[in-house]
Design an enzyme around this catalytic site. Structure first.
Site, PDB file in Angstrom:
ATOM      1  CE1 TYR A  83      -3.587  -2.574   0.240  1.00 45.97           C
ATOM      2  CE2 TYR A  83      -2.600  -3.267   2.321  1.00 45.97           C
ATOM      3  CZ  TYR A  83      -3.494  -3.473   1.295  1.00 45.97           C
ATOM      4  OH  TYR A  83      -4.302  -4.586   1.304  1.00 45.97           O
ATOM      5  CG  HIS A 131     -10.104  -2.657  -4.069  1.00 45.24           C
ATOM      6  ND1 HIS A 131     -10.475  -2.809  -2.758  1.00 45.24           N
ATOM      7  CD2 HIS A 131     -11.176  -3.012  -4.813  1.00 45.24           C
ATOM      8  CE1 HIS A 131     -11.710  -3.259  -2.717  1.00 45.24           C
ATOM      9  NE2 HIS A 131     -12.167  -3.385  -3.939  1.00 45.24           N
TER      10      HIS A 131
HETATM   11  C1  DQA Z   1      -7.733  -3.011  -0.332  1.00 41.80           C
HETATM   12  C2  DQA Z   1      -7.710  -4.491  -0.736  1.00 41.80           C
HETATM   13  C3  DQA Z   1      -8.408  -5.352   0.301  1.00 41.80           C
HETATM   14  O1  DQA Z   1      -8.369  -6.711  -0.098  1.00 41.80           O
HETATM   15  C4  DQA Z   1      -7.710  -5.230   1.627  1.00 41.80           C
HETATM   16  O2  DQA Z   1      -8.403  -5.969   2.609  1.00 41.80           O
HETATM   17  C5  DQA Z   1      -7.519  -3.811   2.061  1.00 41.80           C
HETATM   18  C6  DQA Z   1      -7.173  -2.813   1.064  1.00 41.80           C
HETATM   19  C7  DQA Z   1      -6.920  -2.125  -1.290  1.00 41.80           C
HETATM   20  O3  DQA Z   1      -7.055  -0.916  -1.231  1.00 41.80           O
HETATM   21  O4  DQA Z   1      -6.130  -2.655  -2.092  1.00 41.80           O
HETATM   22  O5  DQA Z   1      -7.548  -3.507   3.250  1.00 41.80           O
HETATM   23  O6  DQA Z   1      -9.082  -2.561  -0.357  1.00 41.80           O
END
Ligand code: DQA
Length: 140
Positions: free
Chosen positions: A22, A99
């Site tokens: 992230y 996401h």
């Molecule tokens: C997410 C992807 C999800 O699978 C994960 O649980 C997250 C972040 C993303 O931004 O890539 O917490 O939503």
């Protein structure tokens, strides 16, 4: 136009958790950049984050009639929250699911979203730019 960006569970820890997935920027830093991007296009944006499923549902309900669009990163709730799905289906403001990561290139359980079917569309895999691309979809 006026938009609402909602971040769900664990997203307040962006910049601290799983940086390899992230990134190192905090949610506040990302939101500041997103706000500047929206303002540069002549629009307004507000932000909301909660780790609590019911608070996310309640915020969606309160948003009804008050925004032109919502961008939602529900975090892991994406994969199993029928409550969030019903909250999205129950409002008339269009919601775009986002996401940061490419969920299709990760664990199997992330490939399924119970939210996409009631969203206008989905943007994924572009880090913080996923939010900007989703917002842009409302005025393009
Ligand atoms: C997410 C992807 C999800 O699978 C994960 O649980 C997250 C972040 C993303 O931004 O890539 O917490 O939503």
């Amino acid at each position: 136009m006026k938009f609402l960006v909602i971040n769900g569970v664990n997203l307040a820890r962006t910049g601290k958790r799983e940086r390899n997935v992230y990134g190192a920027e905090s949610l506040e830093e990302m939101n500041a950049e997103i706000a500047a991007f929206v303002a540069a296009h002549g629009h307004e944006v507000e932000f909301f984050q909660s780790d609590v499923e019911g608070e996310l549902c309640a915020r969606l309900g309160r948003a009804d009639g008050n925004y032109d669009g919502i961008v939602l990163n529900a975090g892991a709730y994406t994969h199993y929250s029928y409550a969030l799905r019903d909250a999205i289906a129950g409002i008339s403001v269009p919601v775009v699911e986002v996401h940061m990561s490419n969920v299709h290139a990760r664990e199997e359980f992330r490939r399924n979203s119970v939210l996409t079917g009631v969203c206008r569309g989905e943007v994924l895999g572009f880090g913080k730019n996923s939010y900007k691309l989703a917002l842009e979809s409302f005025w393009l």
